[in-house]
Scaffold this motif. Structure first.
Motif, mmCIF file in Angstrom:
data_model
loop_
_atom_site.group_PDB
_atom_site.id
_atom_site.type_symbol
_atom_site.label_atom_id
_atom_site.label_comp_id
_atom_site.label_asym_id
_atom_site.label_seq_id
_atom_site.Cartn_x
_atom_site.Cartn_y
_atom_site.Cartn_z
ATOM 1 N N PHE A 295 0.826 -1.209 0.000
ATOM 2 C CA PHE A 295 0.000 0.000 0.000
ATOM 3 C C PHE A 295 0.861 1.259 0.000
ATOM 4 C CE2 PHE A 295 -3.614 -2.660 0.782
ATOM 5 C CZ PHE A 295 -4.663 -1.929 0.240
ATOM 6 N N GLY A 296 2.084 1.114 -0.417
ATOM 7 C CA GLY A 296 2.954 2.270 -0.566
ATOM 8 C C GLY A 296 4.328 2.002 0.012
ATOM 9 N N PRO A 297 5.374 2.397 -0.698
ATOM 10 C CA PRO A 297 6.738 2.190 -0.204
ATOM 11 C C PRO A 297 7.005 3.013 1.052
ATOM 12 C CG PRO A 297 6.706 2.801 -2.545
ATOM 13 C CD PRO A 297 5.338 3.052 -2.018
ATOM 14 N N THR A 298 7.901 2.500 1.862
ATOM 15 C CA THR A 298 8.481 3.240 2.975
ATOM 16 C C THR A 298 9.995 3.075 2.873
ATOM 17 O OG1 THR A 298 8.520 1.368 4.510
ATOM 18 C CG2 THR A 298 6.491 2.683 4.434
ATOM 19 N N MET A 342 -4.005 -2.156 6.449
ATOM 20 C CA MET A 342 -3.495 -1.670 5.169
ATOM 21 C C MET A 342 -2.410 -0.628 5.366
ATOM 22 S SD MET A 342 -6.852 -1.536 2.669
ATOM 23 C CE MET A 342 -7.989 -0.716 3.787
ATOM 24 N N HIS A 343 -2.587 0.229 6.376
ATOM 25 C CA HIS A 343 -1.616 1.309 6.603
ATOM 26 C C HIS A 343 -0.403 0.838 7.390
ATOM 27 C CE1 HIS A 343 0.134 5.060 8.126
ATOM 28 N NE2 HIS A 343 -0.472 5.657 7.126
ATOM 29 N N ASN A 344 -0.619 0.060 8.431
ATOM 30 C CA ASN A 344 0.465 -0.286 9.356
ATOM 31 C C ASN A 344 0.933 -1.725 9.260
ATOM 32 O OD1 ASN A 344 0.081 2.312 10.384
ATOM 33 N ND2 ASN A 344 -1.250 1.612 12.037
ATOM 34 N N GLY A 345 0.153 -2.596 8.631
ATOM 35 C CA GLY A 345 0.438 -4.031 8.674
ATOM 36 C C GLY A 345 1.785 -4.394 8.081
ATOM 37 N N GLN A 346 2.436 -5.381 8.682
ATOM 38 C CA GLN A 346 3.703 -5.888 8.151
ATOM 39 C C GLN A 346 3.479 -6.785 6.929
ATOM 40 O OE1 GLN A 346 6.794 -4.886 9.426
ATOM 41 N NE2 GLN A 346 5.372 -3.482 10.438
ATOM 42 N N ARG A 613 1.999 6.404 4.569
ATOM 43 C CA ARG A 613 3.148 5.516 4.757
ATOM 44 C C ARG A 613 4.450 6.219 4.380
ATOM 45 N NH1 ARG A 613 2.774 0.204 5.344
ATOM 46 N NH2 ARG A 613 4.410 -0.248 3.823
ATOM 47 N N ALA A 614 4.443 6.951 3.281
ATOM 48 C CA ALA A 614 5.658 7.642 2.859
ATOM 49 C C ALA A 614 6.094 8.694 3.873
ATOM 50 C CB ALA A 614 5.448 8.281 1.489
#
Length: 759
Positions: A295-298, A342-346, A613-614
């Protein structure tokens, strides 16, 4: 360049083309200018309250303080513009003066409100909360029972013996009482016959209709630590003797008059993939891969993929434990749970696959309005995200959640006045497996000799499938009598009722016939196998998954390569979703430089979550802003129709030769509303529910070039075009106040075409 392609997609493929891009820029300037009008005048510059948490920030609106025995709380608030009116706890107060606010006798919070000409322009809320010391962690759960009381249990109970037998009760109900050693431990979960149970309570376990055993399972949180099984022996009675409708009337031509049939078992859990040899990749390769696989790179995720490569990372992800969902969640808690995952999940790859599958095989909170009605569906998607598509189809066909949503539960054979419900049969074919028109393996449409499309099925075929799927009802609640048609209950799989099943022969697709006299389970398997072996399913599902994960307009070659893997994973297995996901993510079209027609407009959820996330956002309470996603057409787990949040076949407005389904929820009005939402987040209006730490940006706010470059690196990972960077520099140079400069730079980048389009 990537950025050029992104500009092309959003400016030229948009429903109103360049005008929407102009609207977005106009909106950006309008909101930034409005920030000048209110950010300094309509906000506090200081708020002094003892033990205020978090520390005061003009953009944070919600605070807490410890609740004490003292009912009077001194509050000192200072206005940026003293010409405005300041009210503290409903009392007009001079800026900078201390007001003793009362927090007893029903007063549970302190509001600090700012007015301009009696129009409220800002509000801060302080809530006293009870401070309690953290309790010590509970001890580990003992996985053994201390007692197990069941009439006729053999052998006699011993905590170390886990397998027992008992004579089959004539009334099908077996009272079971189980006691654990530490019943008050908050991590304890005790289940009897798949139902949550209190230690020492008696459960009437149902042991008819194929239920031949009772499982007593002990969990420490959701880790199984103990398991006992009681198996019944002897003849199983008919729970519905003489039920009307036992004869095979209507369209039946078979002779199966049995009124009982064993309940189906769930499909097994998929095998976990082995870890391949790590192979490092470049940052650019890792970044583009993660656009599709998460759901987005970090920064941390990019470094992980760089070090081990996409194939190894994907296998690692598949081996992570599946997300657990508490049975007791209500529907809003379930929405929140899913958003946080979706936002925090590993397990980002599983989350992205679940999101894609949920838009192919839809169950929506629009109809299943309670948490317990959707939780089993979400669990099935988690279970099968990397499994076999046939197993997913079978489990979802027997899911009571789907049984309610598409009316398969309690669909019965035809009578003089009724016909089987066709809703599930229709969507099983049209949306879940083969689509409406015959396809070549590359996804292109087959044509007949007259140049017309060829339908995959007709109304007669639909009726035949609906007949084959008759006779399923909701699971029987523990302690209740199994009826011909049960009331709604969502634990377990649906149960067969042969007396309601059409046992005549059914003519399926491609000349296949489900013979007369088959059981419900056999007819179900006949239907699923018939559709699973249909040549359309591979290109149809390949296209849907590619569009959900990578690009709206894959080439025929891309579709065929993925469809070929669906047909055969290299080991003779058809429908292997793990192999399909690998084929999608690692295809040359997903990894090479994008073209003007590749990529996809980000959904509202993907757009907002990837931004969070970014920027390393803290998200704590999605229910505080979930209504905004509803307004944007994409509330979690709540698609408007069985087609999903948008029609998967919708063309790009103004360009019928291309697909652009996401634009159906990106009209000019919704584009502005989405931009407003992003502005709310970046300006801190959502408080702690969705917050971003901007201290690093404030540190360079006085240098427009440095600020633009920091936004480039943090939000866009170095991919910002020179054109966009210059726009941000120019706007920053004309903006007053560090906070406004930071807000303007982040906002322009976040709503730009370069960030709004997934590469």
């Amino acid at each position: 360049m990537i950025s050029d392609k992104a500009q092309y997609l959003l400016k030229h493929h948009n429903p109103i083309r360049e005008s929407l891009f102009s609207i977005m820029l106009t909106l950006a300037f309008a909101l930034i200018l409005s920030a000048y009008a209110y950010a300094d005048q309509g906000k506090l510059t200081n708020l002094v309250v003892a033990n205020l948490s978090p520390a005061f920030n003009p953009n944070i609106k919600q605070y807490t303080i410890p609740k004490t025995a003292n009912c009077s709380v001194p509050v000192t608030a200072t206005l940026a513009d003293t010409s405005l009116k300041l009210y503290v706890a409903n009392s007009q107060t001079i800026s900078g003066a201390t007001r003793n606010a009362w927090v007893c006798d029903g007063a549970t919070k302190i509001d600090v409100v700012i007015y301009q000409n009696w129009t409220e322009v800002d509000r801060y809320t302080i809530t006293p909360v009870q401070q309690q010391p953290l309790p010590p962690p509970p001890p580990p759960i003992d996985g053994k029972l201390t007692s197990l009381t069941v009439a006729g249990l053999s052998p006699a109970f011993d905590p170390n013996i886990t397998e027992y037998t008992v004579a089959q009760p004539a009334n099908c109900a077996l009272p079971v009482t189980a006691t654990v050693a530490n019943p008050t431990n908050p991590n304890l979960k005790l289940y009897i016959a798949s139902n949550p149970t209190s230690s020492g309570a008696t459960v009437n376990a149902w042991v008819c209709d194929g239920h031949t055993s009772v499982d007593i399972v002990i969990y420490d949180v959701w880790n199984e630590v103990g398991h006992y099984t009681i198996t019944t022996t002897g003849m199983m009675p008919d729970p519905n003797p003489g039920t009307p409708g036992d004869n095979n009337s209507g369209n039946n031509n078979g002779s199966n008059n049995n009124t009982t049939e064993a309940n189906p078992s769930a499909e097994p859990n998929p095998a976990l993939p082995a870890l391949p040899v790590p192979a490092s990749v470049s940052q650019a390769e890792a970044l583009r891969f993660l656009e599709h696989a998460s759901f987005g790179p970090t920064p941390a995720l990019i470094a992980e993929v760089q070090a081990v490569g996409p194939a190894y990372w994907m296998a690692q992800q598949a081996n992570l434990p599946k997300t657990t969902i508490d049975d007791a969640l209500d529907i809003n808690q379930l929405f929140s749970h899913q958003f946080l995952q979706m936002h925090n999940g590993q397990d980002q790859l599983r989350q992205r696959m679940v999101f894609a599958l949920s838009q192919i095989i839809v169950v929506s909170a629009n109809k299943n309005i309670y948490g317990n009605e959707l939780i089993p569906y979400v669990r099935l998607l988690y279970k099968h995200a990397f499994g076999n598509y046939r197993s997913l189809l079978r489990d979802i066909s027997l899911s009571p959640a789907m049984g309610k949503y598409l009316d398969l539960a309690n669909s019965i054979k035809a009578t003089a006045n009724t016909s089987p419900n066709e809703n599930y049969a229709r969507e099983l074919m049209q949306l879940f497996t083969i689509g409406l028109t015959q396809l070549n393996q590359d996804g292109s449409v087959k044509l007949d000799n007259q140049g017309q499309t060829i339908p995959t099925y007709d109304q007669n075929s639909l009726r035949e499938v609906a007949r084959a799927l008759t006779g399923w009802t909701y699971p029987t609640q523990p302690g209740q009598t199994a009826n011909s048609t049960n009331q709604e209950y969502f634990v377990g799989l649906m149960e067969p009722r042969p007396q309601n099943h059409d046992t005549g022969a059914k003519n399926l697709l491609s000349g296949a016939v489900a013979p007369a006299g088959q059981s419900l389970s056999d007819d179900l398997d006949s239907v699923i196998d018939n559709l699973f072996q249909h040549p359309n399913i591979a290109p149809f599902i390949a296209t849907r998954l590619i569009r959900a994960l990578v690009t709206d307009n894959p080439s025929p070659g891309y579709i065929q390569r993925v469809a070929d893997v669906f047909v055969d994973n290299g080991q003779g297995v058809r429908g292997d979703l793990w192999a399909v996901a690998n084929a999608i993510m690692t295809d040359v079209e997903a990894t090479s430089a994008p073209t003007a027609d590749s990529g996809r407009l980000k959904d509202p959820l993907l757009h907002v979550i990837s931004m969070g996330r970014a920027l390393n956002a803290s998200v704590t309470d999605p229910n505080m802003f979930m209504y905004i996603f509803r307004n944007l057409g994409q509330q979690v787990l709540t698609p408007q129709t069985v087609f999903g949040f948008y029609s998967p076949l919708a063309p790009l407005p103004g360009h019928p030769e291309l697909y652009g389904p996401e634009f159906q929820i990106y009209s000019p009005g919704l584009a502005i509303e989405r931009a407003n939402f992003i502005y709310q987040i970046l300006s801190g209006q959502l408080g702690g529910s969705f917050s971003i730490n901007t201290s690093a940006y404030l540190a360079v706010a006085n240098n427009a070039n440095a600020l633009a470059e920091l936004v480039n690196q943090q939000l866009m990972f170095g991919r910002m075009s020179n054109e966009l960077k210059q726009i941000i520099v120019n706007v920053t140079n004309t903006t007053q106040g560090d906070s406004n400069r930071v807000l303007g730079a982040l906002y322009l980048a976040a709503i730009s075409s370069e960030f709004s389009v997934q590469y």
